[in-house]
Every structure is written in structure tokens, then in C-alpha cells.
Scaffold this motif. Structure first.
Motif, PDB file in Angstrom:
ATOM      1  N   GLU A 111      -3.833   8.676   1.506  1.00  0.00           N
ATOM      2  CA  GLU A 111      -4.150   7.579   0.218  1.00  0.00           C
ATOM      3  C   GLU A 111      -3.187   8.332  -0.837  1.00  0.00           C
ATOM      4  O   GLU A 111      -2.568   7.594  -1.780  1.00  0.00           O
ATOM      5  CB  GLU A 111      -5.493   7.459  -0.024  1.00  0.00           C
ATOM      6  N   VAL A 112      -3.389   9.460  -1.290  1.00  0.00           N
ATOM      7  CA  VAL A 112      -2.769  10.173  -2.467  1.00  0.00           C
ATOM      8  C   VAL A 112      -1.117  10.215  -2.312  1.00  0.00           C
ATOM      9  O   VAL A 112      -0.485   9.752  -3.224  1.00  0.00           O
ATOM     10  CB  VAL A 112      -3.235  11.681  -2.752  1.00  0.00           C
ATOM     11  N   LEU A 113      -0.633  10.312  -1.009  1.00  0.00           N
ATOM     12  CA  LEU A 113       0.732  10.140  -0.730  1.00  0.00           C
ATOM     13  C   LEU A 113       1.030   8.860  -0.873  1.00  0.00           C
ATOM     14  O   LEU A 113       2.258   8.573  -1.728  1.00  0.00           O
ATOM     15  CB  LEU A 113       0.939  10.748   0.864  1.00  0.00           C
ATOM     16  N   GLY A 114       0.476   7.893  -0.679  1.00  0.00           N
ATOM     17  CA  GLY A 114       0.595   6.561  -0.622  1.00  0.00           C
ATOM     18  C   GLY A 114       0.916   6.155  -1.895  1.00  0.00           C
ATOM     19  O   GLY A 114       2.127   5.465  -2.406  1.00  0.00           O
ATOM     20  N   ILE A 115      -0.178   6.455  -2.798  1.00  0.00           N
ATOM     21  CA  ILE A 115      -0.133   5.987  -4.320  1.00  0.00           C
ATOM     22  C   ILE A 115       0.945   6.979  -5.204  1.00  0.00           C
ATOM     23  O   ILE A 115       1.694   6.260  -5.976  1.00  0.00           O
ATOM     24  CB  ILE A 115      -1.522   6.468  -4.979  1.00  0.00           C
ATOM     25  N   ARG A 116       1.155   8.243  -4.589  1.00  0.00           N
ATOM     26  CA  ARG A 116       2.262   8.726  -5.244  1.00  0.00           C
ATOM     27  C   ARG A 116       3.854   8.264  -4.869  1.00  0.00           C
ATOM     28  O   ARG A 116       4.714   8.109  -5.767  1.00  0.00           O
ATOM     29  CB  ARG A 116       2.385  10.199  -4.818  1.00  0.00           C
ATOM     30  N   LYS A 117       3.808   7.772  -3.762  1.00  0.00           N
ATOM     31  CA  LYS A 117       5.192   6.996  -3.309  1.00  0.00           C
ATOM     32  C   LYS A 117       5.450   5.887  -3.970  1.00  0.00           C
ATOM     33  O   LYS A 117       6.368   5.355  -4.215  1.00  0.00           O
ATOM     34  CB  LYS A 117       5.264   6.943  -1.667  1.00  0.00           C
ATOM     35  N   ILE A 118       4.106   5.165  -4.247  1.00  0.00           N
ATOM     36  CA  ILE A 118       4.391   3.778  -5.153  1.00  0.00           C
ATOM     37  C   ILE A 118       5.157   3.974  -6.156  1.00  0.00           C
ATOM     38  O   ILE A 118       6.124   3.120  -6.569  1.00  0.00           O
ATOM     39  CB  ILE A 118       3.070   3.081  -5.314  1.00  0.00           C
ATOM     40  N   GLU A 178      11.024   3.519  -5.610  1.00  0.00           N
ATOM     41  CA  GLU A 178      10.818   1.978  -5.868  1.00  0.00           C
ATOM     42  C   GLU A 178      11.408   1.256  -5.108  1.00  0.00           C
ATOM     43  O   GLU A 178      11.315   0.183  -5.102  1.00  0.00           O
ATOM     44  CB  GLU A 178      11.366   2.261  -7.389  1.00  0.00           C
ATOM     45  N   SER A 179      12.460   1.717  -4.259  1.00  0.00           N
ATOM     46  CA  SER A 179      13.035   0.728  -3.366  1.00  0.00           C
ATOM     47  C   SER A 179      12.393   0.249  -2.225  1.00  0.00           C
ATOM     48  O   SER A 179      12.364  -0.525  -1.450  1.00  0.00           O
ATOM     49  CB  SER A 179      14.292   1.505  -2.454  1.00  0.00           C
ATOM     50  N   ASN A 180      11.049   1.075  -1.904  1.00  0.00           N
ATOM     51  CA  ASN A 180      10.056   0.780  -0.749  1.00  0.00           C
ATOM     52  C   ASN A 180       8.775   0.357  -1.584  1.00  0.00           C
ATOM     53  O   ASN A 180       7.579   0.861  -0.682  1.00  0.00           O
ATOM     54  CB  ASN A 180      10.179   1.627   0.201  1.00  0.00           C
ATOM     55  N   GLN A 181       8.608  -0.037  -2.774  1.00  0.00           N
ATOM     56  CA  GLN A 181       7.513   0.167  -3.381  1.00  0.00           C
ATOM     57  C   GLN A 181       6.303  -0.714  -2.720  1.00  0.00           C
ATOM     58  O   GLN A 181       5.149  -0.306  -2.749  1.00  0.00           O
ATOM     59  CB  GLN A 181       7.733  -0.316  -5.058  1.00  0.00           C
ATOM     60  N   LEU A 182       6.795  -1.840  -2.295  1.00  0.00           N
ATOM     61  CA  LEU A 182       5.813  -2.886  -1.765  1.00  0.00           C
ATOM     62  C   LEU A 182       5.380  -2.265  -0.507  1.00  0.00           C
ATOM     63  O   LEU A 182       4.102  -2.490  -0.128  1.00  0.00           O
ATOM     64  CB  LEU A 182       6.616  -4.433  -1.349  1.00  0.00           C
ATOM     65  N   THR A 183       5.982  -1.650   0.232  1.00  0.00           N
ATOM     66  CA  THR A 183       5.851  -1.032   1.531  1.00  0.00           C
ATOM     67  C   THR A 183       4.674   0.146   1.240  1.00  0.00           C
ATOM     68  O   THR A 183       3.724   0.074   2.011  1.00  0.00           O
ATOM     69  CB  THR A 183       6.916  -0.452   2.244  1.00  0.00           C
ATOM     70  N   TRP A 184       4.952   0.737   0.304  1.00  0.00           N
ATOM     71  CA  TRP A 184       3.771   1.946  -0.118  1.00  0.00           C
ATOM     72  C   TRP A 184       2.671   1.221  -0.603  1.00  0.00           C
ATOM     73  O   TRP A 184       1.558   1.847  -0.434  1.00  0.00           O
ATOM     74  CB  TRP A 184       4.282   2.874  -0.945  1.00  0.00           C
TER      75      TRP A 184
END
Length: 145
Positions: A28-35, A39-45
Motif C-alpha cells: 500500500e505504501v509503495l502504491g501510494i508513493r508510486k502515484i 506520473e505516466s502510470n498514475q491511474l494504474t497505481w
């Protein structure tokens, strides 16, 4: 096996508490950080983070809901049986005067202390935590969920 008392009476399920839940929290922390960093895959994250958050929520709630509901019923039944064995009468009126925390706490007391603490709980409405702290000789419960 260690002697059980107030300080060590909680129980953990290592696979759930120390592997599965921490892994979900790390994801979850990884996913939020990647958001914010990818930025190119923001919706995926965002979608990834929402799914992990739901899995985390379900893992915590479902595991606890069924096990604790069942355990609480058994604790109430054990109290009623013990009360009948000690006093030779139905506990229906007594159970109505106690909350579940008090009933659960009384199971850690041996019979002589059980009687004294039950009277104290009924007359002074002491909490379950206060009952546990008042127990001088702890009766372990190693069969909890």
C-alpha cells in the motif's frame, strides 16, 4: 509454556500479524508513493492502491469478525456454566447486569477470586480491565482464537 498473566495474555497469529498484514501495508505504501512518482502510470497505481487497501481492510475485518463472534458466544456460555457450577442457579439475571468485557475478564480468575470479583463487578461496576488487574492468581486461557 510461560505462566499467563495480564501482561502477556494477548495472542497473535504470526502468519497473519507478522507476514501477510505487513506485506499488504508495504504494498500500500509503495502504491501510494508510486502515484506521486510515476506520473505516466498514475491511474494504474491509484487502482493498485485501492485494491490493496480493500484487501487489507477485508483481511483484518473478516478474520476478526467470525473468530471473535464465535469466541464471544463461547465465553458467555462458559460464564453461565461456571456460575451454575459455583452457585447452583441460573445466571440469566446476573448476565444482564454485566457487560461482555466484565464477563470475559472474569474467566481469568480462579473460583474463589471469581466469586469476589463478580460481587465487586456487580456492586461497583468495575470494568473488565480493572477486573483483570485485580486478579492475584491468573487462570490462563490458552484456547483463545
Amino acid at each position: 509454556m510461560k505462566t499467563q498473566n495480564y501482561a502477556n495474555h494477548r495472542k497473535f497469529y504470526p502468519l497473519h500479524h507478522f507476514i501477510y498484514l505487513p506485506l499488504l501495508m508495504i504494498l500500500e505504501v509503495l502504491g501510494i508513493r508510486k502515484i506521486f512518482t510515476d506520473e505516466s502510470n498514475q491511474l494504474t497505481w491509484i487502482l493498485f492502491s485501492v485494491v490493496i487497501a480493500l484487501l487489507l481492510f477485508l483481511a483484518i475485518m473478516l478474520r476478526q469478525h467470525y473468530a471473535l463472534g464465535n469466541q464471544n458466544r463461547i465465553i458467555r456460555l462458559e460464564f453461565k456454566q461456571r456460575y451454575f457450577e459455583l452457585f447452583g442457579k441460573s445466571s440469566d439475571q446476573i448476565v444482564e447486569q454485566l457487560n461482555f468485557g466484565q464477563i470475559a475478564a472474569l474467566r481469568f480468575a480462579y473460583d474463589d477470586e471469581f466469586k469476589m470479583l463478580l460481587e465487586k463487578a456487580l456492586s461497583h461496576q468495575i470494568s473488565g480491565d480493572e477486573i483483570k488487574k485485580s486478579i492475584t492468581k491468573w487462570k490462563p486461557d490458552f484456547n483463545r482464537v
